[in-house]
Structure formats: structure tokens, C-alpha cells
Design a protein around this motif. Structure first.
Motif, PDB file in Angstrom:
ATOM      1  N   ILE A  10       0.863  -1.183   0.000  1.00  0.00           N
ATOM      2  CA  ILE A  10       0.000   0.000   0.000  1.00  0.00           C
ATOM      3  C   ILE A  10       0.899   1.232   0.000  1.00  0.00           C
ATOM      4  O   ILE A  10       1.815   1.338   0.812  1.00  0.00           O
ATOM      5  CB  ILE A  10      -0.923   0.034   1.232  1.00  0.00           C
ATOM      6  CG1 ILE A  10      -1.875  -1.157   1.214  1.00  0.00           C
ATOM      7  CG2 ILE A  10      -1.716   1.341   1.273  1.00  0.00           C
ATOM      8  CD1 ILE A  10      -2.775  -1.245   2.434  1.00  0.00           C
ATOM      9  N   GLY A  11       0.633   2.157  -0.920  1.00  0.00           N
ATOM     10  CA  GLY A  11       1.429   3.373  -1.028  1.00  0.00           C
ATOM     11  C   GLY A  11       2.540   3.227  -2.039  1.00  0.00           C
ATOM     12  O   GLY A  11       3.622   3.798  -1.892  1.00  0.00           O
ATOM     13  N   VAL A  12       2.279   2.483  -3.102  1.00  0.00           N
ATOM     14  CA  VAL A  12       3.311   2.165  -4.093  1.00  0.00           C
ATOM     15  C   VAL A  12       3.799   3.406  -4.856  1.00  0.00           C
ATOM     16  O   VAL A  12       4.877   3.378  -5.438  1.00  0.00           O
ATOM     17  CB  VAL A  12       2.824   1.048  -5.054  1.00  0.00           C
ATOM     18  CG1 VAL A  12       1.766   1.561  -6.017  1.00  0.00           C
ATOM     19  CG2 VAL A  12       3.976   0.396  -5.793  1.00  0.00           C
ATOM     20  N   GLY A  13       3.057   4.503  -4.812  1.00  0.00           N
ATOM     21  CA  GLY A  13       3.477   5.728  -5.482  1.00  0.00           C
ATOM     22  C   GLY A  13       4.328   6.636  -4.608  1.00  0.00           C
ATOM     23  O   GLY A  13       4.763   7.695  -5.038  1.00  0.00           O
ATOM     24  N   GLY A  14       4.589   6.206  -3.378  1.00  0.00           N
ATOM     25  CA  GLY A  14       5.321   7.043  -2.429  1.00  0.00           C
ATOM     26  C   GLY A  14       6.831   7.002  -2.600  1.00  0.00           C
ATOM     27  O   GLY A  14       7.381   6.213  -3.364  1.00  0.00           O
ATOM     28  N   TYR A  15       7.484   7.835  -1.832  1.00  0.00           N
ATOM     29  CA  TYR A  15       8.941   8.023  -1.895  1.00  0.00           C
ATOM     30  C   TYR A  15       9.720   6.745  -1.579  1.00  0.00           C
ATOM     31  O   TYR A  15      10.699   6.418  -2.230  1.00  0.00           O
ATOM     32  CB  TYR A  15       9.331   9.144  -0.915  1.00  0.00           C
ATOM     33  CG  TYR A  15      10.818   9.262  -0.683  1.00  0.00           C
ATOM     34  CD1 TYR A  15      11.644   9.809  -1.658  1.00  0.00           C
ATOM     35  CD2 TYR A  15      11.394   8.806   0.500  1.00  0.00           C
ATOM     36  CE1 TYR A  15      13.017   9.907  -1.451  1.00  0.00           C
ATOM     37  CE2 TYR A  15      12.758   8.895   0.710  1.00  0.00           C
ATOM     38  CZ  TYR A  15      13.557   9.447  -0.269  1.00  0.00           C
ATOM     39  OH  TYR A  15      14.910   9.540  -0.064  1.00  0.00           O
ATOM     40  N   ILE A  16       9.286   6.021  -0.579  1.00  0.00           N
ATOM     41  CA  ILE A  16      10.059   4.874  -0.102  1.00  0.00           C
ATOM     42  C   ILE A  16       9.695   3.573  -0.812  1.00  0.00           C
ATOM     43  O   ILE A  16      10.457   2.606  -0.793  1.00  0.00           O
ATOM     44  CB  ILE A  16       9.917   4.728   1.437  1.00  0.00           C
ATOM     45  CG1 ILE A  16      11.067   3.925   2.030  1.00  0.00           C
ATOM     46  CG2 ILE A  16       8.586   4.128   1.806  1.00  0.00           C
ATOM     47  CD1 ILE A  16      12.404   4.601   1.952  1.00  0.00           C
ATOM     48  N   ALA A  17       8.539   3.528  -1.468  1.00  0.00           N
ATOM     49  CA  ALA A  17       8.056   2.290  -2.088  1.00  0.00           C
ATOM     50  C   ALA A  17       9.049   1.654  -3.067  1.00  0.00           C
ATOM     51  O   ALA A  17       9.206   0.427  -3.053  1.00  0.00           O
ATOM     52  CB  ALA A  17       6.717   2.530  -2.771  1.00  0.00           C
ATOM     53  N   PRO A  18       9.749   2.422  -3.915  1.00  0.00           N
ATOM     54  CA  PRO A  18      10.690   1.772  -4.832  1.00  0.00           C
ATOM     55  C   PRO A  18      11.761   0.943  -4.126  1.00  0.00           C
ATOM     56  O   PRO A  18      12.181  -0.099  -4.640  1.00  0.00           O
ATOM     57  CB  PRO A  18      11.310   2.935  -5.600  1.00  0.00           C
ATOM     58  CG  PRO A  18      10.257   3.992  -5.586  1.00  0.00           C
ATOM     59  CD  PRO A  18       9.610   3.853  -4.220  1.00  0.00           C
ATOM     60  N   ARG A  19      12.159   1.346  -2.941  1.00  0.00           N
ATOM     61  CA  ARG A  19      13.146   0.558  -2.184  1.00  0.00           C
ATOM     62  C   ARG A  19      12.556  -0.792  -1.772  1.00  0.00           C
ATOM     63  O   ARG A  19      13.241  -1.799  -1.774  1.00  0.00           O
ATOM     64  CB  ARG A  19      13.628   1.338  -0.965  1.00  0.00           C
ATOM     65  CG  ARG A  19      14.417   2.576  -1.337  1.00  0.00           C
ATOM     66  CD  ARG A  19      14.783   3.357  -0.089  1.00  0.00           C
ATOM     67  NE  ARG A  19      15.287   4.658  -0.412  1.00  0.00           N
ATOM     68  CZ  ARG A  19      16.568   4.949  -0.571  1.00  0.00           C
ATOM     69  NH1 ARG A  19      17.477   4.013  -0.431  1.00  0.00           N
ATOM     70  NH2 ARG A  19      16.947   6.175  -0.858  1.00  0.00           N
ATOM     71  N   HIS A  20      11.298  -0.780  -1.417  1.00  0.00           N
ATOM     72  CA  HIS A  20      10.637  -2.032  -1.042  1.00  0.00           C
ATOM     73  C   HIS A  20      10.439  -2.924  -2.268  1.00  0.00           C
ATOM     74  O   HIS A  20      10.649  -4.130  -2.196  1.00  0.00           O
ATOM     75  CB  HIS A  20       9.299  -1.757  -0.365  1.00  0.00           C
ATOM     76  CG  HIS A  20       9.438  -1.218   1.012  1.00  0.00           C
ATOM     77  ND1 HIS A  20       9.712  -2.015   2.098  1.00  0.00           N
ATOM     78  CD2 HIS A  20       9.347   0.053   1.484  1.00  0.00           C
ATOM     79  CE1 HIS A  20       9.775  -1.261   3.191  1.00  0.00           C
ATOM     80  NE2 HIS A  20       9.558  -0.005   2.839  1.00  0.00           N
ATOM     81  N   LEU A  21      10.026  -2.330  -3.378  1.00  0.00           N
ATOM     82  CA  LEU A  21       9.861  -3.102  -4.614  1.00  0.00           C
ATOM     83  C   LEU A  21      11.184  -3.756  -5.009  1.00  0.00           C
ATOM     84  O   LEU A  21      11.222  -4.931  -5.378  1.00  0.00           O
ATOM     85  CB  LEU A  21       9.361  -2.198  -5.744  1.00  0.00           C
ATOM     86  CG  LEU A  21       7.945  -1.654  -5.599  1.00  0.00           C
ATOM     87  CD1 LEU A  21       7.671  -0.597  -6.659  1.00  0.00           C
ATOM     88  CD2 LEU A  21       6.919  -2.770  -5.662  1.00  0.00           C
ATOM     89  N   GLN A  22      12.232  -2.980  -4.912  1.00  0.00           N
ATOM     90  CA  GLN A  22      13.572  -3.479  -5.237  1.00  0.00           C
ATOM     91  C   GLN A  22      13.950  -4.648  -4.316  1.00  0.00           C
ATOM     92  O   GLN A  22      14.476  -5.659  -4.772  1.00  0.00           O
ATOM     93  CB  GLN A  22      14.561  -2.326  -5.084  1.00  0.00           C
ATOM     94  CG  GLN A  22      15.859  -2.497  -5.770  1.00  0.00           C
ATOM     95  CD  GLN A  22      16.663  -1.194  -5.705  1.00  0.00           C
ATOM     96  OE1 GLN A  22      16.585  -0.436  -4.728  1.00  0.00           O
ATOM     97  NE2 GLN A  22      17.426  -0.935  -6.737  1.00  0.00           N
TER      98      GLN A  22
END
Length: 140
Positions: A10-22
Motif C-alpha cells: 500500500i502506497g506504491v506511489g510514495g517516496y520509499i516504495a521503490p526501495r521495497h519493490l527493489q
């Protein structure tokens, strides 16, 4: 052999989300579904082009419940939403027996923390609070 874990975010458009996706991708796990109120999330396609995406929490939650009801498992819900929504999103995960990964602050009040402690006790899922940027050069 490692068992593939299924994630929701939840919040995939946020600042930190790309780090989690990675991190999810690097550990060879799978993102099943993501949600954000903004549709400007092309970053999702870079990592998990087959993940389902929702703009609305109700639609997201309905999909998650149906996914689980059909005998499939979501192992973790990663919460990258604004701080004031953390309690609601963590509670949803615990009610659906999904482990939580949430940035700090976990919640905004001691009362919310006490309530989450109760929900965690009656769930088989656990809450994991992390400091994602603790090793960021500007913080160190």
C-alpha cells in the motif's frame, strides 16, 4: 530451497516504495497486488508488471480478501502509506492474518499502539517495524 513469499504493498506511489519493490524483487519474491490513490506509479511495472493495482482501498481490500478466500496466501503487507493511515492498514493486515512490514512511525498515538498490540495477539500475523533509511548517507 527457498519458498516464494507473496507480498501486497500500500502506497506504491510514495517516496520509499521503490526501495521495497527493489528488495522484494532482489529476494526473488512476488508482489501480487499494490494500491495507491495516485495512478502515477509506472515504477510498479518496472519491477512487477503482472501485479494487480488499485486506486481505492476498498477495491484493494476486496481483492485481498477474495485472494485469501480462494486458498491463496499473502505473506506480507508492506505499508508505505502516509503515517496517519498506518493504524488502519496494519489492522486490516492483522485481521486477514497477513504479516506487516511498516516504516516508522508505526502509529501516531499510544492508544493506537495498544490497540495494535491487541490485534496482533489475536492474529497469527506479526508486525515488523523497520527503519528503511537507517543506512542512507544523509542520515549516517
Amino acid at each position: 530451497m527457498k519458498t516464494l513469499k507473496n507480498f501486497a504493498l500500500i502506497g506504491v506511489g510514495g517516496y520509499i516504495a521503490p526501495r521495497h519493490l527493489q528488495a522484494i524483487k532482489a529476494t526473488k519474491n512476488n508482489l501480487i497486488v499494490a494500491m495507491d490513490i495516485n495512478d502515477s506509479v509506472g515504477i510498479l511495472d518496472k519491477y512487477f508488471p503482472d501485479a494487480y493495482f488499485f486506486l481505492d482501498f476498498k477495491e484493494f481490500s476486496d481483492y485481498v480478501k477474495k485472494f485469501i478466500k480462494n486458498g491463496q496466501k499473502l505473506d506480507y503487507l508492506v505499508i508505505c502509506s502516509p503515517n496517519h493511515l498506518h493504524f488502519t492498514h496494519i489492522k486490516f493486515a492483522l485481521e486477514n492474518n497477513i504479516n506487516v512490514i511498516c516504516e516508522k512511525p508505526l502509529v501516531l498515538t499510544p492508544n493506537e499502539l495498544n490497540r495494535l498490540e491487541y490485534y496482533e495477539k489475536i492474529s497469527i500475523a506479526k508486525i515488523n517495524s523497520i527503519l528503511q533509511l537507517r543506512f542512507h548517507p544523509s542520515i549516517m
